[in-house]
Design a protein around this motif. Structure first.
Motif, PDB file in Angstrom:
ATOM      1  N   ASN A   9       0.831  -1.209   0.000  1.00 28.51           N
ATOM      2  CA  ASN A   9       0.000   0.000   0.000  1.00 28.51           C
ATOM      3  C   ASN A   9       0.867   1.261   0.000  1.00 28.51           C
ATOM      4  N   GLY A  10       1.943   1.221   0.788  1.00 28.56           N
ATOM      5  CA  GLY A  10       2.829   2.377   0.870  1.00 28.56           C
ATOM      6  C   GLY A  10       3.553   2.664  -0.430  1.00 28.56           C
ATOM      7  N   ILE A  11       3.930   1.621  -1.148  1.00 31.62           N
ATOM      8  CA  ILE A  11       4.613   1.809  -2.431  1.00 31.62           C
ATOM      9  C   ILE A  11       3.667   2.445  -3.451  1.00 31.62           C
ATOM     10  N   SER A  12       2.402   2.039  -3.432  1.00 23.92           N
ATOM     11  CA  SER A  12       1.417   2.637  -4.351  1.00 23.92           C
ATOM     12  C   SER A  12       1.260   4.126  -4.074  1.00 23.92           C
ATOM     13  N   LEU A  13       1.119   4.480  -2.788  1.00 26.22           N
ATOM     14  CA  LEU A  13       1.005   5.891  -2.421  1.00 26.22           C
ATOM     15  C   LEU A  13       2.312   6.631  -2.704  1.00 26.22           C
ATOM     16  N   LYS A 128     -10.887  -4.776  -9.203  1.00 22.80           N
ATOM     17  CA  LYS A 128     -10.729  -6.183  -8.839  1.00 22.80           C
ATOM     18  C   LYS A 128      -9.596  -6.311  -7.830  1.00 22.80           C
ATOM     19  N   THR A 129      -9.698  -7.311  -7.001  1.00 21.98           N
ATOM     20  CA  THR A 129      -8.642  -7.573  -6.028  1.00 21.98           C
ATOM     21  C   THR A 129      -7.975  -8.906  -6.349  1.00 21.98           C
ATOM     22  N   ILE A 130      -6.671  -8.905  -6.211  1.00 24.21           N
ATOM     23  CA  ILE A 130      -5.894 -10.111  -6.466  1.00 24.21           C
ATOM     24  C   ILE A 130      -5.334 -10.590  -5.135  1.00 24.21           C
ATOM     25  N   ALA A 131      -5.649 -11.830  -4.779  1.00 24.41           N
ATOM     26  CA  ALA A 131      -5.181 -12.398  -3.512  1.00 24.41           C
ATOM     27  C   ALA A 131      -4.013 -13.347  -3.790  1.00 24.41           C
ATOM     28  N   ILE A 132      -2.858 -13.042  -3.177  1.00 26.76           N
ATOM     29  CA  ILE A 132      -1.667 -13.876  -3.346  1.00 26.76           C
ATOM     30  C   ILE A 132      -1.099 -14.183  -1.967  1.00 26.76           C
ATOM     31  N   SER A 133      -1.217 -15.435  -1.556  1.00 27.83           N
ATOM     32  CA  SER A 133      -0.667 -15.890  -0.266  1.00 27.83           C
ATOM     33  C   SER A 133      -1.129 -15.014   0.900  1.00 27.83           C
ATOM     34  N   GLY A 134      -2.413 -14.661   0.874  1.00 24.59           N
ATOM     35  CA  GLY A 134      -2.951 -13.858   1.966  1.00 24.59           C
ATOM     36  C   GLY A 134      -2.840 -12.364   1.746  1.00 24.59           C
ATOM     37  N   SER A 138      -5.199  -4.430  -5.019  1.00 19.13           N
ATOM     38  CA  SER A 138      -6.271  -3.949  -5.885  1.00 19.13           C
ATOM     39  C   SER A 138      -5.731  -3.649  -7.281  1.00 19.13           C
ATOM     40  N   SER A 139      -6.617  -3.729  -8.254  1.00 16.52           N
ATOM     41  CA  SER A 139      -6.220  -3.449  -9.643  1.00 16.52           C
ATOM     42  C   SER A 139      -5.793  -1.993  -9.793  1.00 16.52           C
ATOM     43  N   GLN A 140      -6.434  -1.069  -9.025  1.00 15.40           N
ATOM     44  CA  GLN A 140      -6.022   0.334  -9.079  1.00 15.40           C
ATOM     45  C   GLN A 140      -4.569   0.510  -8.651  1.00 15.40           C
ATOM     46  N   SER A 141      -4.189  -0.178  -7.578  1.00 17.12           N
ATOM     47  CA  SER A 141      -2.811  -0.068  -7.087  1.00 17.12           C
ATOM     48  C   SER A 141      -1.817  -0.561  -8.126  1.00 17.12           C
ATOM     49  N   TYR A 210      -7.021   6.660  -7.138  1.00 14.73           N
ATOM     50  CA  TYR A 210      -6.704   5.983  -5.879  1.00 14.73           C
ATOM     51  C   TYR A 210      -7.612   6.451  -4.739  1.00 14.73           C
ATOM     52  N   TYR A 211      -7.838   7.774  -4.646  1.00 16.07           N
ATOM     53  CA  TYR A 211      -8.594   8.331  -3.522  1.00 16.07           C
ATOM     54  C   TYR A 211     -10.013   8.769  -3.894  1.00 16.07           C
TER      55      TYR A 211
END
Length: 292
Positions: A9-13, A128-134, A138-141, A210-211
């Motif tokens: 999340n921090g890298i996206s922001l 859309k959300t992508i779940a990888i190993s927990g 999000s597709s936006q990110s 994003y926001y």
């Protein structure tokens, strides 16, 4: 696992901060000016993208490209009208002018469209959300990070591989010597403002996606944080702005995850205080001795 999620999340922001910070650091590297109107160019980019998408129904990619072109033109106009006449003036005069331009852009926007906020459509990019190993991404990110990294790579290649990029590096080292070597310094400065403003416009569109919510005074805090990111990395150093933006985004995400979301802004300004106290040249900068 939660830590990794917050890092993502921090890298996206942080990538948004990095795009804005690049404009600060490029302009400072060329003419040693802190362009405090840069955050408002970011705001204009957000609204330009919003109207291109909602009124003209343009797809995301086309709206992004047109926004970058429009904000690049705005950057050139600002430089030619406000800063070029002050090229040989004192730094305080240029700084006061930058603040004046910032206020002019903000309140012109309010006069033209009102102060009410606007909201980006949520379906610009399929949510859309992508779940990888927990982990949940999000597709936006993913799109924001991909756009930001692509633009940063293009900028880095432009600076080091093109004739104009080499001219920009020459002017940043010694403008007078560059002029004697036949480089058009005024044109190089205009190109620098155009590129920095285009990146800020792209960041504005990314921020809106994003926001969702945007408003005429939205450029103040992100603009200041991008300035902090530029100082953190070493103002005037392009890779430093990229890394500084990413680090600042990660710090804010971690502070929010720790339950101190109200202290996010305070954490950013604390970083500025600490970097000025202990390493004023920034992470990538070097201390330079000046003879008096």
């Amino acid at each position: 696992m939660e830590l990794i999620q917050q890092l993502i999340n921090g890298i996206s922001l942080g990538s948004i901060y990095a795009l804005i910070a690049l404009g600060y650091t490029m302009v400072y590297g060329i003419i040693k000016l802190i362009n405090f109107a840069h955050g408002d160019v970011f705001m204009v980019g957000a609204f330009t993208g919003f109207y291109l998408i909602t009124v003209f129904h343009l797809p995301f990619v086309l709206a992004l490209v047109l926004t970058m072109l429009i904000t690049a033109l705005l950057g050139v106009v600002i430089e030619r009208v406000a800063y070029k006449p002050l090229r040989n003036a004192t730094r305080i005069a240029a700084l006061i002018t930058a603040i004046g331009v910032s206020l002019l852009i903000e309140y012109t926007t309010i006069y033209l469209r009102g102060a009410q906020p606007a909201a980006y459509p949520e379906d610009i990019i399929p949510n859309k959300t992508i779940a990888i190993s927990g982990l949940t991404i999000s597709s936006q990110s993913i799109v924001i990070l991909a756009v930001s990294v692509t633009l940063m790579i293009i900028l880095e290649l432009f600076i080091h591989k093109t004739k104009t990029g080499k001219a920009m590096r020459a002017v940043s080292v010694d403008a007078d010597a560059a002029r004697l070597m036949g480089i058009n310094v005024d044109r190089t400065i205009s190109v620098t403002f155009a590129i920095g403003s285009a990146l800020a416009g792209a960041a504005g569109v990314a921020f809106g996606i994003y926001y969702i919510k945007i408003e005429p005074l939205m450029g103040i805090i992100p603009g200041l944080k991008a300035f902090i990111a530029a100082v953190l990395g070493g103002i005037g150093i392009i890779p430093g702005a990229m890394v500084g933006g990413m680090l600042l985004g990660i710090v804010e995400a971690l502070v929010s995850a720790a339950g101190f979301s109200l202290w996010r802004d305070a954490a950013a300004f604390l970083i500025l205080i600490l970097i000025l106290l202990f390493k004023p040249s920034g992470l990538f900068g070097k201390n330079i001795r000046e003879k008096v």
